[in-house]
Design a protein around this motif. Structure first.
Motif, PDB file in Angstrom:
ATOM      1  N   THR A   1      -5.154  16.124 -10.739  1.00 14.60           N
ATOM      2  CA  THR A   1      -4.983  17.487 -10.233  1.00 14.60           C
ATOM      3  C   THR A   1      -5.413  17.588  -8.776  1.00 14.60           C
ATOM      4  O   THR A   1      -4.743  18.239  -7.957  1.00 14.60           O
ATOM      5  N   LYS A   2      -6.518  16.943  -8.423  1.00 13.24           N
ATOM      6  CA  LYS A   2      -6.966  16.957  -7.028  1.00 13.24           C
ATOM      7  C   LYS A   2      -5.910  16.347  -6.115  1.00 13.24           C
ATOM      8  O   LYS A   2      -5.625  16.863  -5.024  1.00 13.24           O
ATOM      9  N   TRP A   3      -5.323  15.234  -6.540  1.00 12.10           N
ATOM     10  CA  TRP A   3      -4.289  14.608  -5.724  1.00 12.10           C
ATOM     11  C   TRP A   3      -3.058  15.498  -5.613  1.00 12.10           C
ATOM     12  O   TRP A   3      -2.448  15.603  -4.542  1.00 12.10           O
TER      13      TRP A   3
ATOM     14  N   GLU B   1      -2.972  18.819  -5.831  1.00  9.33           N
ATOM     15  CA  GLU B   1      -3.313  19.956  -4.972  1.00  9.33           C
ATOM     16  C   GLU B   1      -3.291  19.570  -3.495  1.00  9.33           C
ATOM     17  O   GLU B   1      -2.922  20.381  -2.637  1.00  9.33           O
ATOM     18  N   ALA B   2      -3.672  18.347  -3.205  1.00 11.60           N
ATOM     19  CA  ALA B   2      -3.697  17.874  -1.822  1.00 11.60           C
ATOM     20  C   ALA B   2      -2.331  17.382  -1.344  1.00 11.60           C
ATOM     21  O   ALA B   2      -2.174  17.044  -0.167  1.00 11.60           O
ATOM     22  N   GLY B   3      -1.344  17.350  -2.255  1.00 12.82           N
ATOM     23  CA  GLY B   3      -0.034  16.817  -1.891  1.00 12.82           C
ATOM     24  C   GLY B   3      -0.078  15.340  -1.575  1.00 12.82           C
ATOM     25  O   GLY B   3       0.722  14.835  -0.776  1.00 12.82           O
ATOM     26  N   ALA B   4      -1.008  14.625  -2.211  1.00 18.06           N
ATOM     27  CA  ALA B   4      -1.244  13.219  -1.886  1.00 18.06           C
ATOM     28  C   ALA B   4      -0.292  12.265  -2.600  1.00 18.06           C
ATOM     29  O   ALA B   4      -0.223  11.084  -2.239  1.00 18.06           O
ATOM     30  N   LEU B   5       0.414  12.742  -3.618  1.00 14.56           N
ATOM     31  CA  LEU B   5       1.300  11.884  -4.389  1.00 14.56           C
ATOM     32  C   LEU B   5       2.753  12.301  -4.195  1.00 14.56           C
ATOM     33  O   LEU B   5       3.072  13.493  -4.166  1.00 14.56           O
ATOM     34  N   SER B   6       3.627  11.324  -4.085  1.00 14.21           N
ATOM     35  CA  SER B   6       5.062  11.615  -4.077  1.00 14.21           C
ATOM     36  C   SER B   6       5.644  11.236  -5.434  1.00 14.21           C
ATOM     37  O   SER B   6       5.135  10.355  -6.122  1.00 14.21           O
TER      38      SER B   6
ATOM     39  N   VAL C   1     -11.374  13.305 -17.252  1.00 17.55           N
ATOM     40  CA  VAL C   1     -11.664  12.705 -15.948  1.00 17.55           C
ATOM     41  C   VAL C   1     -10.367  12.395 -15.216  1.00 17.55           C
ATOM     42  O   VAL C   1     -10.205  12.690 -14.018  1.00 17.55           O
ATOM     43  N   GLY C   2      -9.419  11.795 -15.919  1.00 19.57           N
ATOM     44  CA  GLY C   2      -8.144  11.456 -15.307  1.00 19.57           C
ATOM     45  C   GLY C   2      -7.372  12.683 -14.867  1.00 19.57           C
ATOM     46  O   GLY C   2      -6.821  12.726 -13.758  1.00 19.57           O
TER      47      GLY C   2
END
Length: 325
Positions: free
Chosen positions: A284-286, A288-293, A278-279
């Motif tokens: 992975t979604k974050w 792929e979206a470039g949501a994390l720095s 789940v984690g």
């Protein structure tokens, strides 16, 4: 293969060796990863220095580091050959194992090599594993956080910085504690408290109009317990992943009990497989979206491994020290 390894505990410059070791081969259920970058966590330098839980070397020779990133080069029996050529990030590589990611090649159970999206570099992937999974688990183990207020203690740390980002992505209001404006900027949370200059309880209560917080992601439970008690709302959750300043804290049991608090002491090494999946899917979604720095601190090459360990021990860097392999 070239690898960094040690055969006794001690200072990095004294015990870390860079040398040639036999190439590993993937066993049943394993993948062989060509490592491009390896991350140096505080737990790695503590283990090498002999100041962690182990009192003696658990293996005659240890290649350190749990986190890293690279490309799958071969697979063992039972692993889909389609994984060959896949970019992956690695975590838990050295938990109860002799060989971690500080080497050109690593044979590891397939489930510990997670697909790394093209949006993320190998250096960024190498600083992701344990800190990012710890932040996710601390925040989300006890359900959604949308609309809640989350206090992240030590928001400039490797776990804390990811926790600030992930809490905001989950719809929470984020407040963090730091020791300077520079570290506040690094943490990235809009609301922050300098714990060296301000009373944390008063400041957080002011920021929340006296309501307190729903959850606390805590870098040092024993040191922060006195502040956590008045700040946590009834029915709230404290997720603590360390207690370095006070290793054996006396729990203020009844005051917490009468607030119906959940105290969650966590270590991601022990996550069950279903929770890990789940984690990993959410992370992975974050990615792929470039949501994390990601805060990559260049640590040089394998030959510079001792200096990279010393950078972590010095405690002055902001981010994760990453060594290119």
């Amino acid at each position: 293969m070239k690898a960094a390894y040690y055969e006794r505990f001690g200072p990095a410059a004294d015990v870390l060796t860079i040398g040639d070791l036999p190439d590993p081969t993937p066993a049943i259920g394993e993948v062989l990863v060509r490592i491009h970058a390896t991350g140096v966590n505080p737990s790695d330098v503590k283990s090498r220095g002999g100041v962690s839980v182990a009192t003696e070397m658990p293996f005659p020779r240890i290649i350190p580091h749990s986190d890293g990133a690279g490309v799958i080069e071969a697979v063992g029996v039972g692993v889909d050959t389609a994984r060959i050529g896949e970019r992956v990030w690695i975590w838990n590589a050295q938990w109860q194992r002799a060989f971690g990611t500080a080497a050109e090649l690593l044979a590891i159970p397939s489930e510990h090599a997670v697909r790394l999206p093209e949006t993320t570099s190998f250096a960024e992937g190498a600083c992701f594993g344990i800190p990012a999974m710890t932040a996710w688990y601390a925040l989300y183990r006890d359900g959604p956080i949308d609309g809640k207020t989350v206090l992240v203690t030590g928001g400039a740390g490797t776990v804390g910085r990811y926790a600030c980002q992930m809490a905001a992505l989950g719809g929470a209001r984020v407040i963090t504690t730091v020791s300077s404006p520079q570290k506040a900027a690094h943490a990235g949370a809009e609301d922050w408290v300098n714990y060296r200059e301000t009373d944390v309880v008063d400041a957080v209560m002011d920021l929340t109009d006296g309501a307190g917080v729903d959850r606390i992601v805590d870098v040092d439970f024993g040191a922060n317990q006195a502040a956590s008690l008045p700040l946590i709302k009834p029915g709230g959750v404290i997720a603590a992943y360390a207690s370095a300043a006070v290793r054996d804290p006396a729990l203020n049991f009844y005051p917490f009990m009468f607030k119906n608090i959940t105290l969650h002491m966590l270590i991601v090494y022990q996550l069950d497989a279903a929770t890990r999946r789940v984690g990993e899917a959410q992370l992975t979604k974050w990615l792929e979206a470039g949501a994390l720095s990601h805060a990559v601190v260049p640590g040089g090459a394998l030959a510079d491994m001792a200096k990279a360990h010393e950078m972590v021990e010095a405690g002055q860097k902001l981010g994760t020290v990453v060594v290119e392999v």
